[in-house]
Motif scaffolding. Structure first.
Motif, PDB file in Angstrom:
ATOM      1  N   MET A 191      -1.560 -44.508   7.632  1.00 37.80           N
ATOM      2  CA  MET A 191      -0.121 -44.622   7.849  1.00 37.80           C
ATOM      3  C   MET A 191       0.572 -44.436   6.497  1.00 37.80           C
ATOM      4  SD  MET A 191       1.990 -47.731   9.606  1.00 37.80           S
ATOM      5  CE  MET A 191       0.952 -47.646  11.060  1.00 37.80           C
ATOM      6  N   MET A 192       1.078 -43.238   6.276  1.00 35.46           N
ATOM      7  CA  MET A 192       1.671 -42.915   4.985  1.00 35.46           C
ATOM      8  C   MET A 192       3.188 -43.018   5.004  1.00 35.46           C
ATOM      9  SD  MET A 192      -0.508 -39.685   3.658  1.00 35.46           S
ATOM     10  CE  MET A 192      -2.259 -39.769   3.411  1.00 35.46           C
ATOM     11  N   ILE A 193       3.723 -43.473   3.868  1.00 40.37           N
ATOM     12  CA  ILE A 193       5.165 -43.480   3.641  1.00 40.37           C
ATOM     13  C   ILE A 193       5.425 -42.923   2.244  1.00 40.37           C
ATOM     14  CG2 ILE A 193       5.643 -45.418   5.198  1.00 40.37           C
ATOM     15  CD1 ILE A 193       5.936 -47.181   2.680  1.00 40.37           C
ATOM     16  N   ILE A 194       6.633 -42.467   2.033  1.00 40.13           N
ATOM     17  CA  ILE A 194       7.035 -41.950   0.729  1.00 40.13           C
ATOM     18  C   ILE A 194       8.064 -42.913   0.136  1.00 40.13           C
ATOM     19  CG2 ILE A 194       8.198 -40.063  -0.497  1.00 40.13           C
ATOM     20  CD1 ILE A 194       7.309 -38.235   1.871  1.00 40.13           C
ATOM     21  N   ILE A 195       7.840 -43.256  -1.135  1.00 41.42           N
ATOM     22  CA  ILE A 195       8.816 -44.046  -1.889  1.00 41.42           C
ATOM     23  C   ILE A 195       8.987 -43.366  -3.237  1.00 41.42           C
ATOM     24  CG2 ILE A 195       9.410 -46.274  -2.925  1.00 41.42           C
ATOM     25  CD1 ILE A 195       7.573 -47.581  -0.810  1.00 41.42           C
ATOM     26  N   ASP A 196      10.174 -42.865  -3.479  1.00 44.98           N
ATOM     27  CA  ASP A 196      10.514 -42.213  -4.750  1.00 44.98           C
ATOM     28  C   ASP A 196       9.499 -41.156  -5.188  1.00 44.98           C
ATOM     29  OD1 ASP A 196      12.763 -43.763  -4.803  1.00 44.98           O
ATOM     30  OD2 ASP A 196      12.022 -45.160  -6.316  1.00 44.98           O
ATOM     31  N   GLY A 197       9.091 -40.325  -4.267  1.00 43.66           N
ATOM     32  CA  GLY A 197       8.200 -39.218  -4.590  1.00 43.66           C
ATOM     33  C   GLY A 197       6.722 -39.565  -4.628  1.00 43.66           C
ATOM     34  N   SER A 198       6.390 -40.827  -4.472  1.00 48.78           N
ATOM     35  CA  SER A 198       4.985 -41.247  -4.404  1.00 48.78           C
ATOM     36  C   SER A 198       4.622 -41.490  -2.946  1.00 48.78           C
ATOM     37  CB  SER A 198       4.754 -42.528  -5.205  1.00 48.78           C
ATOM     38  OG  SER A 198       4.938 -42.296  -6.580  1.00 48.78           O
ATOM     39  N   VAL A 199       3.359 -41.233  -2.608  1.00 49.83           N
ATOM     40  CA  VAL A 199       2.872 -41.396  -1.239  1.00 49.83           C
ATOM     41  C   VAL A 199       1.947 -42.615  -1.188  1.00 49.83           C
ATOM     42  CG1 VAL A 199       1.591 -40.328   0.655  1.00 49.83           C
ATOM     43  CG2 VAL A 199       3.010 -38.909  -0.846  1.00 49.83           C
ATOM     44  N   TYR A 200       2.227 -43.491  -0.242  1.00 47.29           N
ATOM     45  CA  TYR A 200       1.447 -44.712  -0.071  1.00 47.29           C
ATOM     46  C   TYR A 200       0.872 -44.757   1.339  1.00 47.29           C
ATOM     47  CZ  TYR A 200       4.041 -46.056  -4.210  1.00 47.29           C
ATOM     48  OH  TYR A 200       4.598 -46.077  -5.473  1.00 47.29           O
ATOM     49  N   ASP A 201      -0.412 -45.141   1.432  1.00 46.55           N
ATOM     50  CA  ASP A 201      -1.032 -45.347   2.739  1.00 46.55           C
ATOM     51  C   ASP A 201      -1.005 -46.843   3.000  1.00 46.55           C
ATOM     52  OD1 ASP A 201      -2.572 -45.580   5.018  1.00 46.55           O
ATOM     53  OD2 ASP A 201      -3.988 -44.036   4.401  1.00 46.55           O
ATOM     54  N   VAL A 202      -0.157 -47.272   3.904  1.00 48.35           N
ATOM     55  CA  VAL A 202       0.062 -48.698   4.158  1.00 48.35           C
ATOM     56  C   VAL A 202      -0.737 -49.228   5.357  1.00 48.35           C
ATOM     57  CG1 VAL A 202       2.324 -48.724   3.050  1.00 48.35           C
ATOM     58  CG2 VAL A 202       2.167 -48.220   5.498  1.00 48.35           C
ATOM     59  N   ALA A 203      -1.663 -48.435   5.877  1.00 51.37           N
ATOM     60  CA  ALA A 203      -2.433 -48.855   7.053  1.00 51.37           C
ATOM     61  C   ALA A 203      -3.198 -50.156   6.797  1.00 51.37           C
ATOM     62  CB  ALA A 203      -3.395 -47.751   7.480  1.00 51.37           C
ATOM     63  N   SER A 204      -3.772 -50.302   5.617  1.00 53.47           N
ATOM     64  CA  SER A 204      -4.542 -51.512   5.314  1.00 53.47           C
ATOM     65  C   SER A 204      -3.645 -52.716   5.031  1.00 53.47           C
ATOM     66  CB  SER A 204      -5.456 -51.264   4.111  1.00 53.47           C
ATOM     67  OG  SER A 204      -4.681 -51.007   2.948  1.00 53.47           O
ATOM     68  N   PHE A 205      -2.357 -52.482   4.842  1.00 54.78           N
ATOM     69  CA  PHE A 205      -1.406 -53.528   4.493  1.00 54.78           C
ATOM     70  C   PHE A 205      -0.563 -53.984   5.689  1.00 54.78           C
ATOM     71  CE2 PHE A 205       2.801 -54.705   2.603  1.00 54.78           C
ATOM     72  CZ  PHE A 205       2.379 -55.815   1.877  1.00 54.78           C
ATOM     73  N   ILE A 206      -0.688 -53.278   6.788  1.00 59.70           N
ATOM     74  CA  ILE A 206       0.210 -53.496   7.931  1.00 59.70           C
ATOM     75  C   ILE A 206       0.196 -54.942   8.438  1.00 59.70           C
ATOM     76  CG2 ILE A 206      -1.374 -52.761   9.758  1.00 59.70           C
ATOM     77  CD1 ILE A 206       1.100 -51.223  10.910  1.00 59.70           C
ATOM     78  N   ASP A 207      -0.962 -55.581   8.475  1.00 63.13           N
ATOM     79  CA  ASP A 207      -1.039 -56.954   8.975  1.00 63.13           C
ATOM     80  C   ASP A 207      -0.569 -57.974   7.938  1.00 63.13           C
ATOM     81  OD1 ASP A 207      -1.984 -56.219  11.493  1.00 63.13           O
ATOM     82  OD2 ASP A 207      -4.064 -56.207  10.801  1.00 63.13           O
ATOM     83  N   GLU A 208      -0.529 -57.585   6.673  1.00 65.77           N
ATOM     84  CA  GLU A 208      -0.103 -58.480   5.599  1.00 65.77           C
ATOM     85  C   GLU A 208       1.393 -58.374   5.302  1.00 65.77           C
ATOM     86  OE1 GLU A 208      -2.582 -58.134   2.074  1.00 65.77           O
ATOM     87  OE2 GLU A 208      -4.112 -57.208   3.325  1.00 65.77           O
ATOM     88  N   HIS A 209       2.039 -57.325   5.786  1.00 67.99           N
ATOM     89  CA  HIS A 209       3.451 -57.100   5.460  1.00 67.99           C
ATOM     90  C   HIS A 209       4.297 -58.266   5.966  1.00 67.99           C
ATOM     91  CE1 HIS A 209       7.458 -55.110   5.847  1.00 67.99           C
ATOM     92  NE2 HIS A 209       7.124 -54.746   4.629  1.00 67.99           N
ATOM     93  N   PRO A 210       5.024 -58.935   5.052  1.00 70.91           N
ATOM     94  CA  PRO A 210       5.822 -60.098   5.455  1.00 70.91           C
ATOM     95  C   PRO A 210       6.884 -59.787   6.514  1.00 70.91           C
ATOM     96  CG  PRO A 210       5.623 -60.009   3.076  1.00 70.91           C
ATOM     97  CD  PRO A 210       5.059 -58.723   3.610  1.00 70.91           C
ATOM     98  N   GLY A 211       7.359 -58.561   6.548  1.00 73.81           N
ATOM     99  CA  GLY A 211       8.363 -58.176   7.544  1.00 73.81           C
ATOM    100  C   GLY A 211       7.755 -57.766   8.869  1.00 73.81           C
TER     101      GLY A 211
END
Length: 83
Positions: free
Chosen positions: A19-39
């Protein structure tokens, strides 16, 4: 060397495995973080495959990206060819 992704390649990664997202030109795979995301996972799923810069900075400080970014970063967005 960091891997480069086109926006179209990022857009294809919207699953629980990648699960990739872009923040300021950088690409992050947040799949491993999805269950930890406070929101919760819902917001990450909403921005999966998209540029989340504006929404990210609305709710997060630079320290959040410094804390989690390095482990989640998978590359950068490839600049489009200028004709």
């Amino acid at each position: 060397m960091s891997k480069e992704f086109t926006p179209a390649e990022v857009a294809q990664n919207k699953s629980e495995k990648s699960m990739m997202i872009i923040i300021d030109g950088s690409v992050y795979d947040v799949a491993s973080f999805i269950d930890e995301h406070p929101g919760g996972p819902k917001i990450l799923k909403r921005f999966a495959g998209k540029n989340a810069s504006k929404a990210f900075w609305k709710y997060h400080s630079k320290s959040v990206l410094e804390k989690y970014g390095e482990n989640l970063k998978v590359g950068t967005v490839k600049e489009a060819a200028k004709l």
